[in-house]
Design an enzyme around this catalytic site. Structure first.
Site, short mmCIF file in Angstrom:
data_model
loop_
_atom_site.label_atom_id
_atom_site.label_comp_id
_atom_site.label_asym_id
_atom_site.label_seq_id
_atom_site.Cartn_x
_atom_site.Cartn_y
_atom_site.Cartn_z
N THR A 11 40.13 -21.51 -60.84
CA THR A 11 39.95 -20.04 -61.05
C THR A 11 39.51 -19.65 -61.56
OG1 THR A 11 42.79 -20.16 -61.99
CG2 THR A 11 42.66 -20.25 -59.72
N VAL A 24 43.31 -23.73 -63.78
CA VAL A 24 43.39 -22.05 -64.56
C VAL A 24 43.53 -21.62 -65.74
CG1 VAL A 24 46.16 -20.56 -64.38
CG2 VAL A 24 46.12 -22.65 -62.91
N ILE A 57 44.30 -26.76 -66.68
CA ILE A 57 44.27 -25.60 -67.91
C ILE A 57 42.91 -25.30 -68.22
CG2 ILE A 57 45.44 -25.30 -69.96
CD1 ILE A 57 47.30 -25.20 -68.11
N LYS A 58 42.23 -24.23 -68.25
CA LYS A 58 41.11 -24.18 -68.39
C LYS A 58 40.61 -23.16 -69.32
CE LYS A 58 37.02 -23.05 -64.18
NZ LYS A 58 37.55 -21.79 -63.52
N MET A 59 39.68 -23.92 -70.21
CA MET A 59 39.38 -23.31 -71.26
C MET A 59 38.31 -23.61 -71.53
SD MET A 59 40.83 -26.39 -72.25
CE MET A 59 42.33 -26.11 -72.40
#
Ligand code: E4P
Length: 221
Positions: free
Chosen positions: A27, A59, A88-90
């Site tokens: 996402t 996310v 966790i997306k960064m």
């Protein structure tokens, strides 16, 4: 190679899980906004769809934190508590890489997004990213080659022995999916319509019609 669906729309994710057995979901803020639902509500609903499986849901953290690793870490810890499936997306920034390493030491895995160079991918690997996401569609929209880009990242991973999975993102067509698989990427993520179109072929449809004609003229018993 794994197929991830690039979407936050539950009515796309559910059939893609059922019919195509997709391996995970990615996402981003655009997808979440398109879902028409609040961020936390929609990601938790997606988490429920994959509960009890090994399928991951990437996310994305607030882009405003791109230059503040403590803020990325704080948000990442909060999101990771919501579901064991969340990754966790960064972004691939200095602070994004640092946040990835800190979260890794906490046992929380990351997807380094917005990757546009082999060096960014290498730094994601060094920081123990679970996934690094080179955006090939955006590169091609900008008139840049993406085949050599993917090949270079695969070569770096293999020659250096890193375990980060290469998640080819912003995929626009079946040719790109085939190329990513051929050169050794681990995952592609694409939108619902990209997969739908890729799984179709005019000759398959023509062949079905042709064989149906013979079938209908032949007694079954
Ligand atoms: C994947 O993780 C990315 O968010 C995605 O592929 C971005 O691509 P888009 O241009 O299709 O939104």
């Amino acid at each position: 190679m794994k197929f991830f669906l690039d979407s936050a729309i539950v009515d796309e994710i559910r059939p893609a899980l059922e019919l195509w057995d997709i391996d995970g979901i990615t996402t981003n803020p655009r997808h979440v906004q398109a879902s028409g639902m609040p961020f936390l509500k929609v990601i938790q609903e997606i988490g429920e769809l994959v509960k009890g499986t090994d399928k991951t849901v990437s996310v994305q953290t607030n882009p405003a934190s791109h230059n503040n690793y403590q803020a990325i870490v704080e948000e990442g810890r909060k999101l990771a508590k919501l579901s064991p499936n969340f990754i966790i997306k960064m972004p691939c920034t200095e602070h994004g890489f640092k946040a990835c390493k800190v979260l890794y030491e906490d046992g929380i895995r990351a997807n380094l997004t917005l990757c546009f160079s082999p060096i960014q991918a290498l730094q994601a690997m060094r920081m123990h990213a679970l996934y690094v996401s080179p955006f090939i569609g955006w590169k091609e929209d900008n008139g840049e080659d993406s085949d050599q880009f993917i090949q270079d990242i695969v070569d770096i991973r293999d020659s250096q022995g890193y375990e980060t999975e290469i998640l080819v993102a912003a995929v626009r067509n079946g040719r790109q999916i085939g190329y990513a698989a051929a050169v050794g990427a681990n995952i592609v993520t694409a939108g619902y319509s990209v997969y739908q179109t890729s799984f179709q072929h005019a000759y398959t449809d023509m062949g079905i019609a042709r064989f149906q004609g013979f079938w209908d003229k032949t007694p079954y018993e």
